[in-house]
Write a protein that holds these residues in place. Sequence first.
Motif, short mmCIF file in Angstrom:
data_model
loop_
_atom_site.label_atom_id
_atom_site.label_comp_id
_atom_site.label_asym_id
_atom_site.label_seq_id
_atom_site.Cartn_x
_atom_site.Cartn_y
_atom_site.Cartn_z
N TYR A 34 0.82 -1.21 0.00
CA TYR A 34 0.00 0.00 0.00
C TYR A 34 0.86 1.26 0.00
O TYR A 34 0.47 2.28 -0.60
CB TYR A 34 -0.97 -0.03 1.17
N ARG A 35 2.02 1.21 0.61
CA ARG A 35 2.94 2.36 0.51
C ARG A 35 3.37 2.57 -0.93
O ARG A 35 3.53 3.71 -1.38
CB ARG A 35 4.18 2.15 1.40
N TRP A 36 3.57 1.46 -1.66
CA TRP A 36 3.92 1.60 -3.08
C TRP A 36 2.83 2.37 -3.81
O TRP A 36 3.12 3.27 -4.60
CB TRP A 36 4.10 0.21 -3.72
N LEU A 37 1.58 2.03 -3.55
CA LEU A 37 0.49 2.75 -4.20
C LEU A 37 0.48 4.23 -3.82
O LEU A 37 0.32 5.10 -4.69
CB LEU A 37 -0.85 2.11 -3.83
N LEU A 69 -4.93 3.66 8.51
CA LEU A 69 -6.08 4.20 7.80
C LEU A 69 -5.97 5.72 7.63
O LEU A 69 -6.32 6.26 6.57
CB LEU A 69 -7.36 3.84 8.55
N GLU A 70 -5.46 6.40 8.64
CA GLU A 70 -5.25 7.84 8.52
C GLU A 70 -4.20 8.15 7.45
O GLU A 70 -4.36 9.09 6.67
CB GLU A 70 -4.81 8.43 9.86
N ARG A 71 -3.14 7.35 7.41
CA ARG A 71 -2.07 7.60 6.43
C ARG A 71 -2.54 7.33 5.01
O ARG A 71 -2.16 8.05 4.08
CB ARG A 71 -0.84 6.73 6.75
N ILE A 72 -3.36 6.29 4.83
CA ILE A 72 -3.76 5.92 3.47
C ILE A 72 -4.97 6.72 3.00
O ILE A 72 -5.29 6.72 1.80
CB ILE A 72 -4.06 4.39 3.41
N TRP A 73 -5.63 7.43 3.91
CA TRP A 73 -6.84 8.16 3.54
C TRP A 73 -6.64 9.12 2.36
O TRP A 73 -7.46 9.12 1.43
CB TRP A 73 -7.42 8.90 4.74
N PRO A 74 -5.60 9.95 2.34
CA PRO A 74 -5.45 10.84 1.17
C PRO A 74 -5.34 10.09 -0.14
O PRO A 74 -5.86 10.55 -1.17
CB PRO A 74 -4.17 11.62 1.48
N THR A 75 -4.70 8.93 -0.11
CA THR A 75 -4.58 8.12 -1.32
C THR A 75 -5.93 7.59 -1.76
O THR A 75 -6.31 7.68 -2.94
CB THR A 75 -3.61 6.94 -1.07
N VAL A 76 -6.69 7.04 -0.81
CA VAL A 76 -8.02 6.52 -1.12
C VAL A 76 -8.93 7.64 -1.59
O VAL A 76 -9.67 7.50 -2.58
CB VAL A 76 -8.62 5.83 0.12
N SER A 77 -8.90 8.77 -0.92
CA SER A 77 -9.77 9.89 -1.25
C SER A 77 -9.51 10.40 -2.67
O SER A 77 -10.44 10.60 -3.46
CB SER A 77 -9.57 11.02 -0.23
N ARG A 78 -8.24 10.59 -3.00
CA ARG A 78 -7.92 11.06 -4.35
C ARG A 78 -8.33 10.04 -5.41
O ARG A 78 -8.81 10.40 -6.49
CB ARG A 78 -6.41 11.37 -4.45
N ALA A 79 -8.10 8.76 -5.11
CA ALA A 79 -8.43 7.71 -6.10
C ALA A 79 -9.92 7.66 -6.38
O ALA A 79 -10.34 7.56 -7.55
CB ALA A 79 -7.93 6.36 -5.59
N TRP A 92 -3.56 5.87 -11.21
CA TRP A 92 -2.31 5.16 -11.48
C TRP A 92 -2.32 4.75 -12.95
O TRP A 92 -3.40 4.63 -13.55
CB TRP A 92 -2.18 3.88 -10.62
N TYR A 93 -1.15 4.53 -13.49
CA TYR A 93 -1.08 4.03 -14.85
C TYR A 93 -1.46 2.55 -14.87
O TYR A 93 -1.49 1.87 -13.84
CB TYR A 93 0.32 4.25 -15.42
N ALA A 94 -1.72 2.06 -16.06
CA ALA A 94 -2.24 0.70 -16.19
C ALA A 94 -1.17 -0.37 -16.00
O ALA A 94 -1.50 -1.51 -15.65
CB ALA A 94 -2.90 0.52 -17.56
N ALA A 95 0.10 -0.05 -16.22
CA ALA A 95 1.15 -1.07 -16.08
C ALA A 95 2.48 -0.42 -15.76
O ALA A 95 2.81 0.67 -16.27
CB ALA A 95 1.26 -1.89 -17.37
N TYR A 96 3.26 -1.13 -14.93
CA TYR A 96 4.59 -0.71 -14.52
C TYR A 96 5.53 -1.90 -14.69
O TYR A 96 5.18 -3.04 -14.36
CB TYR A 96 4.61 -0.26 -13.06
N ALA A 97 6.72 -1.64 -15.21
CA ALA A 97 7.68 -2.71 -15.50
C ALA A 97 8.45 -3.11 -14.24
O ALA A 97 8.84 -2.26 -13.44
CB ALA A 97 8.66 -2.25 -16.56
N TYR A 98 8.70 -4.41 -14.12
CA TYR A 98 9.58 -4.94 -13.07
C TYR A 98 10.35 -6.13 -13.64
O TYR A 98 9.75 -7.08 -14.16
CB TYR A 98 8.79 -5.35 -11.81
N GLY A 99 11.66 -6.05 -13.58
CA GLY A 99 12.50 -7.14 -14.05
C GLY A 99 12.56 -7.27 -15.54
O GLY A 99 12.91 -8.34 -16.06
N GLN A 100 12.25 -6.21 -16.28
CA GLN A 100 12.28 -6.26 -17.74
C GLN A 100 13.57 -5.64 -18.25
O GLN A 100 13.90 -4.51 -17.89
CB GLN A 100 11.05 -5.53 -18.31
N PRO A 101 14.34 -6.37 -19.06
CA PRO A 101 15.63 -5.88 -19.54
C PRO A 101 15.50 -4.52 -20.22
O PRO A 101 14.60 -4.30 -21.03
CB PRO A 101 16.07 -6.96 -20.54
#
Length: 359
Positions: free
Chosen positions: A70-73, A129-139, A83-92
């Motif tokens: 959730y911190r990543w989000l 929940l307090e920390r993630i609230w701004p993220t949830v609210s904006r989303a 958020w964008y639809a896809a993010y790369a991980y481990g791709q050369p």
Amino acid sequence: MTAAVPAALLLDGVLDAAQAADTVRSILAHQQPDGAIPWFHGGHLDPWDHTEAAMALDTAGEHAAAEAAYRWLADRQNPDGSWYAAYAYGQPGTADGTATDLARETNFCAYVAVGAWHHHLATGDDRFLERIWPTVSRALDHTVRLSLPGGAIAWRQDENGAAAEDALLTGSCSILHALRCGLAVADHLDRPQPDWELATGRLRHAIARHPERFLDKDRYSMDWYYPVLGTALRGDAATRRLDADWDRFVVPGLGVRCVSDRPWVTGGESAELALALWAAGQSDRAVEILRWIQHLRHHDGSYWTGYVYEDHAIWPEERTTWTAGALLLAVAALGGDHATVSVFGGEELPGGLAADDCC
């Protein structure tokens, strides 16, 4: 894993303690140092499946790993709440975390609310929940801004920010679930959200009464069961819907077709159907589905995405974190895990404005 497997993740013929622990480890093995949970090594991350995997970790007591997801989000959220639809991980040749699909899908963006409420119920952590609230609210504000006439939600914005003029039933059902969870978060924090209440009532009415307001994706099994999984339908209405297309999508002994006219069963759709069946009071059927898809289980506890039964072939040759996550959530609901039961049962979630008041 950091603790013993909770009893809720033990289900005869599906997972014993060692198997459940292996499946949880198969998700943890793919989680990145920044908290990201991509589909598999060398694959990509999308925000919806990332959240589903995080929720599965919470069912296993892996709360620190889930919170890292959730911190990543929170860290990756765009200024407009998306958020964008896809993010790369481990791709050369591509740095980890680079956005590779700049479209923004509304159900991807809204789903953080489901994960946040599930994590809070699993941990009782008000500070989270307090920390993630701004993220949830904006989303959710971002999602509601893309409402269409008639209550449905535009399914995406393209890379230039232009909104689609159409809605998808599966995505809108997922958004309904997210709005209801978001209202639960808002109620707990005493932060009223009348716009969300209105959008929830209008969307629920559209899903239950107006199928013509959504693009026709009837061949896809998700459009069949998601009105139940997303909490729009319960009781007799849920039973009727699940019974109506059972023979069209279910392959006895193997699982659930992704698409009605293809000989391909998939673990994720099968596990999600099991969760919908549980929510509709059909636990015996749910357990049967979960037992069938054990043919997709790998020896390390992960699950293959799908199986083409006419060719007797695993396809694609990938084992996805979200397939394992969906299975763990279905087992957790059947096992009585409080957070999972509350979130997917729906009875404890706010319902938004009644259709007569908003439509």
